[in-house]
Design an enzyme around this catalytic site. Structure first.
Site, PDB file in Angstrom:
ATOM      1  N   SER A 192       0.835  -1.204   0.000  1.00 25.92           N
ATOM      2  CA  SER A 192       0.000   0.000   0.000  1.00 25.92           C
ATOM      3  C   SER A 192       0.874   1.260   0.000  1.00 25.92           C
ATOM      4  O   SER A 192       1.707   1.417  -0.883  1.00 25.92           O
ATOM      5  CB  SER A 192      -0.977  -0.049   1.183  1.00 25.92           C
ATOM      6  OG  SER A 192      -1.996   0.912   1.029  1.00 25.92           O
ATOM      7  N   GLU A 327      -9.343  -5.291  -4.083  1.00 26.50           N
ATOM      8  CA  GLU A 327      -8.770  -4.267  -3.189  1.00 26.50           C
ATOM      9  C   GLU A 327      -9.855  -3.364  -2.609  1.00 26.50           C
ATOM     10  O   GLU A 327      -9.840  -2.992  -1.449  1.00 26.50           O
ATOM     11  CB  GLU A 327      -7.811  -3.347  -3.976  1.00 26.50           C
ATOM     12  CG  GLU A 327      -6.631  -4.016  -4.604  1.00 26.50           C
ATOM     13  CD  GLU A 327      -5.445  -4.164  -3.688  1.00 26.50           C
ATOM     14  OE1 GLU A 327      -5.549  -3.823  -2.505  1.00 26.50           O
ATOM     15  OE2 GLU A 327      -4.415  -4.644  -4.158  1.00 26.50           O
TER      16      GLU A 327
END
Length: 557
Positions: A192, A327
């Site tokens: 991330s 996601e």
């Protein structure tokens, strides 16, 4: 603690005293937790690039337990935690005995929107990676306004948090040999915001020299949520929330230097623009393009999109990068409470990189096309949330991951690229479990528990169970890449389900050039090679960018 469990290692700054612990397979490892890698960034050093630490405060520094994390709000409890004296790293090694074959080193940068998280073992305990005979280093870096404030007129260059990470890479070069690590074989990996950081280091001339391979999990520097917009005015507005009389930059600086850390963190959210709030991800302080003279600490000299189009910007550093198949499920925690906002204002989901004027008739028309494509005639309802989760996935991750992969294939011919999609939805998808999300597929951060032991929510799965086998495969692929620069090298091919083929390079001229094909390893219950993941959805966006931007690779900055 009994003496026999202790182990001392001499590094440049003094001696660290760690502990011996057990691996799941019965082997041993040594953990050195909370090693300071820079001077505490407090007082005059607040907001500034980290300063080298000459010596530890004690001849032998107790590194049996973790020290403070960087001041932030805990993602799970929402409590404030940590302090400003937080520049610590953790070294985990199978053995400190020097050998003829020092071990590959994997340095991990945690995610958390540049706002929260730490490198500690509550989420990132690396036992399963250590079982594959590598050394793992995890770290803390400054977060939020403390890590990403930008006010160049007062000498605050921005990106202090990225410079902390760079300092760790320098520390590893200097010291890792003392832990039986190979300073000439360092893999930088992250997830991330941590993955976006890794990618920024990968395209940064000052960082590239300190590592040899890179893995970016669910984050790349070209994604819309990475670079800060209008950073200097954001800094000024943060100061004025604290002291309305802070008119000049010098007053702004003095206000922020005196401010309480909780105030700096608590008021950040007020600096978001209406458009930023409307789009979802509330991430006020994050990386910036650094202005002025570029020095030895300038991590981001140009915008990532500009860098990716410079031929051979990336030397021969191999990269693995990819996303999880759903996601966007993590964004649904918030979205599910306000489906009508998406139903009535789908224009909020038109990427900023699409060159269409906000509020225009064209934007409305495109918004309707997007809604129709993802949610069909029903629009945004409880029944179509899976479609909305796919849109969140593409908007925040998928579209620009594809753009970046294509730019890499066209302009960075010396850097081999392996692309993956993690689609496994099983017992160790911990984020999905902790956040009680029910949409099928792998949510953001779900792959992490297949690489790390999450001590705050440890689930015991048998090595021979399906989830146990996926974990073993993930750890093997990642550590093979760290060892050989290839996740399925010839040496190990017989033990793996398939060969992971790199993405083929294409000529950089787009007009009349070969079309780009994204070869991808799908990591699921059955791991296999596929081509062009989520093809129909990405083709939809390719068409949108062609209409509005002339080309999928031409984005509006």
């Amino acid at each position: 603690m009994r003496n026999i469990d202790r182990v001392n290692v001499r590094v440049q700054q003094g001696t660290v005293c760690g502990v011996k612990e057990k691996l799941p397979n019965g082997g041993a490892f040594c953990a050195f937790r909370g090693i300071p890698y820079a001077k505490p960034p407090v007082g005059e050093l607040r907001f500034r690039a980290p300063q080298p630490l000459e010596r530890f405060p004690y001849p032998v520094l107790d590194c049996s337990v973790e020290r403070d994390v960087c001041f932030s709000r805990n993602m799970f409890t929402q409590e404030l935690e940590g302090s400003e004296d937080c520049l610590h790293l953790n070294v985990y090694t199978p053995s400190v005995e020097k050998s003829d074959k020092p071990l590959p080193v994997m340095v991990f940068i945690h995610g958390g929107a540049f706002l929260f998280g730490s490198g500690n073992s509550d989420c990132y305990s690396p036992e399963y990676l250590l079982q594959e005979d590598v050394i793992v280093v995890t770290l803390n870096y400054r977060l939020g306004s403390l890590g990403f404030l930008h006010l160049p007129s007062q000498g605050i260059e921005g990106n202090a948090g990225l410079k902390d990470q760079l300092m760790v890479l320098r520390w590893v070069q200097q010291n890792i040999a003392h832990f039986n690590g190979d300073p000439n074989n360092v893999t930088l990996f992250g997830e991330s915001a941590g993955a976006a950081s890794v990618h920024l280091h990968m395209i940064s001339p000052v960082s590239q020299q300190y590592f040899h391979k890179a893995i970016c999990q669910s984050g790349i520097s070209t994604m819309e949520w990475v670079m800060q917009q209008d950073s200097i005015n954001r800094t000024r507005s943060l100061a004025r929330f604290i002291n309305a009389d802070a008119k000049t930059d010098e007053q702004v600086y003095r206000t922020l230097m005196k401010a309480d850390k909780a105030e700096l963190m608590g008021l950040m959210i007020h600096t978001l623009t209406a458009d930023e709030k409307r789009r979802g991800l509330p991430m006020p302080f994050k990386p910036v393009v650094e202005e002025g003279e570029h020095g030895p600490d300038t991590v981001v000299p140009v915008h990532p999109f500009v860098a990716m189009k410079q031929p051979n910007r990336i030397p021969s550093i191999p990269i693995i990068f990819g996303n999880n198949d759903r996601e966007g499920t993590i964004m649904m925690m918030d979205a599910i409470k306000k489906l009508d906002l998406y139903e009535n204002d789908m224009a909020r989901m038109i990427p900023r990189t699409v060159n269409v004027a906000p509020g225009s008739a064209a934007a409305e028309q495109l918004a309707n096309e997007v809604k129709q494509f993802y949610c069909g005639a029903k629009g945004v309802t409880k029944e179509t949330v899976n479609g909305l989760a796919d849109l969140m996935t593409d908007y925040h991750f998928g579209i620009l991951a594809n753009t970046c992969a294509e730019l890499h294939a066209r302009y960075q011919p010396n850097s081999p690229m392996f692309y993956y999609q993690f689609s496994y939805d099983g017992e160790l998808n911990m984020y999905k479990k902790l956040l009680q999300l029910t949409i099928p597929g792998a949510c953001h951060a779900d792959e992490l528990s297949y690489l790390f032991l999450m001590r705050l929510a440890n689930v015991d799965v048998k090595p021979e169970s399906e989830a146990g086998r996926v974990r073993q495969l993930m750890c093997r692929l990642w550590t093979n890449f760290a060892k050989y620069g290839h996740p399925t090298p010839v040496e190990d091919r017989n033990n793996l389900p398939c060969e992971w083929e790199p993405v083929e390079k294409v000529s950089s001229g787009t007009a009349g050039g070969a079309p780009f094909r994204l070869k991808c390893l799908d990591i699921g219950a059955e791991t296999k090679m596929i081509q062009d993941p989520a093809k129909e959805r990405i083709d939809f966006w390719r068409d949108v960018y062609k209409r509005w931007n002339e080309d999928f690779l031409k984005v509006k900055l």
